[in-house]
Scaffold this motif. Structure first.
Motif, PDB file in Angstrom:
ATOM      1  N   UNK A  79       5.285  -3.368 -12.941  1.00 18.99           N
ATOM      2  CA  UNK A  79       5.973  -2.811 -11.779  1.00 18.99           C
ATOM      3  C   UNK A  79       5.211  -3.298 -10.554  1.00 18.99           C
ATOM      4  N   UNK A  80       5.935  -3.798  -9.560  1.00 17.98           N
ATOM      5  CA  UNK A  80       5.298  -4.201  -8.311  1.00 17.98           C
ATOM      6  C   UNK A  80       5.807  -3.314  -7.192  1.00 17.98           C
ATOM      7  N   UNK A  81       4.965  -3.116  -6.207  1.00 24.31           N
ATOM      8  CA  UNK A  81       5.300  -2.285  -5.057  1.00 24.31           C
ATOM      9  C   UNK A  81       4.989  -3.084  -3.806  1.00 24.31           C
ATOM     10  N   UNK A  82       5.998  -3.295  -2.967  1.00 24.94           N
ATOM     11  CA  UNK A  82       5.847  -4.041  -1.724  1.00 24.94           C
ATOM     12  C   UNK A  82       6.051  -3.087  -0.558  1.00 24.94           C
ATOM     13  N   UNK A  83       5.104  -3.116   0.381  1.00 28.70           N
ATOM     14  CA  UNK A  83       5.170  -2.253   1.558  1.00 28.70           C
ATOM     15  C   UNK A  83       5.940  -2.953   2.676  1.00 28.70           C
ATOM     16  N   UNK A  84       6.456  -2.173   3.626  1.00 30.11           N
ATOM     17  CA  UNK A  84       7.031  -2.808   4.812  1.00 30.11           C
ATOM     18  C   UNK A  84       5.973  -3.709   5.456  1.00 30.11           C
ATOM     19  N   UNK A  85       6.414  -4.828   5.930  1.00 29.36           N
ATOM     20  CA  UNK A  85       5.590  -5.826   6.613  1.00 29.36           C
ATOM     21  C   UNK A  85       4.770  -6.710   5.686  1.00 29.36           C
ATOM     22  N   UNK A  86       4.705  -6.424   4.372  1.00 28.01           N
ATOM     23  CA  UNK A  86       4.056  -7.365   3.457  1.00 28.01           C
ATOM     24  C   UNK A  86       4.872  -8.659   3.460  1.00 28.01           C
ATOM     25  N   UNK A  87       4.186  -9.778   3.399  1.00 27.88           N
ATOM     26  CA  UNK A  87       4.853 -11.074   3.294  1.00 27.88           C
ATOM     27  C   UNK A  87       4.755 -11.496   1.833  1.00 27.88           C
ATOM     28  N   UNK A  88       5.919 -11.740   1.204  1.00 24.46           N
ATOM     29  CA  UNK A  88       5.859 -12.118  -0.212  1.00 24.46           C
ATOM     30  C   UNK A  88       6.902 -13.153  -0.571  1.00 24.46           C
ATOM     31  N   UNK A  89       6.648 -13.856  -1.687  1.00 29.94           N
ATOM     32  CA  UNK A  89       7.527 -14.901  -2.204  1.00 29.94           C
ATOM     33  C   UNK A  89       7.410 -14.899  -3.725  1.00 29.94           C
ATOM     34  N   UNK A  90       8.447 -15.392  -4.391  1.00 22.14           N
ATOM     35  CA  UNK A  90       8.447 -15.482  -5.853  1.00 22.14           C
ATOM     36  C   UNK A  90       8.853 -16.891  -6.264  1.00 22.14           C
ATOM     37  N   UNK A  91       8.109 -17.466  -7.217  1.00 26.38           N
ATOM     38  CA  UNK A  91       8.440 -18.780  -7.753  1.00 26.38           C
ATOM     39  C   UNK A  91       8.573 -18.673  -9.266  1.00 26.38           C
ATOM     40  N   UNK A  92       9.716 -19.128  -9.765  1.00 21.77           N
ATOM     41  CA  UNK A  92       9.966 -19.149 -11.214  1.00 21.77           C
ATOM     42  C   UNK A  92       9.915 -20.615 -11.640  1.00 21.77           C
ATOM     43  N   UNK A  93       9.047 -20.918 -12.573  1.00 19.83           N
ATOM     44  CA  UNK A  93       8.847 -22.301 -13.025  1.00 19.83           C
ATOM     45  C   UNK A  93      10.089 -22.822 -13.741  1.00 19.83           C
TER      46      UNK A  93
END
Length: 106
Positions: A79-93
């Motif tokens: 489980x992941x939790x992202x807060x407001x203003x966090x900068x995030x990205x996801x890469x699927x190989x």
């Protein structure tokens, strides 16, 4: 829908797309979605921020998750939790899959 907001991250003048809760859930209190990606060429969700919280339940597969400059591997059962203003990205190989339930709320 990504807004045209400008966000300054890591003191670099970089335009990073910003997702606003009111754009994805007009007059709503919660957004839930199933993301199921499996692509022979891979898949990427570009770096972005938002003005809401996000919880992701990883159901299957694996991906690289970059959050505020820190890399982590997403795997089934996490489980992941992202807060407001966090900068995030996801890469699927390439030839990998990622199935997740995503919940967003103000």
């Amino acid at each position: 829908m990504l807004s045209g907001c400008i966000f300054f991250y890591n003191t670099r003048m970089t335009t990073i797309p910003r997702l606003c809760f009111s754009e994805i859930v007009p007059e709503g209190s919660l957004h839930a979605a199933l993301l199921a990606v499996q692509n022979r060429r891979g898949y990427q969700i570009a770096a972005h921020t938002h003005d809401f919280y996000e919880i992701a339940f990883i159901l299957a597969g694996e991906a690289l998750h970059l959050v505020n400059g820190t890399r982590a591997t997403l795997t089934a059962g996490q489980i992941t939790f992202i807060r407001p203003e966090d900068c995030h990205a996801i890469t699927i190989a390439p030839h990998q899959k990622l199935h997740k339930i995503n919940v967003a709320f103000p």
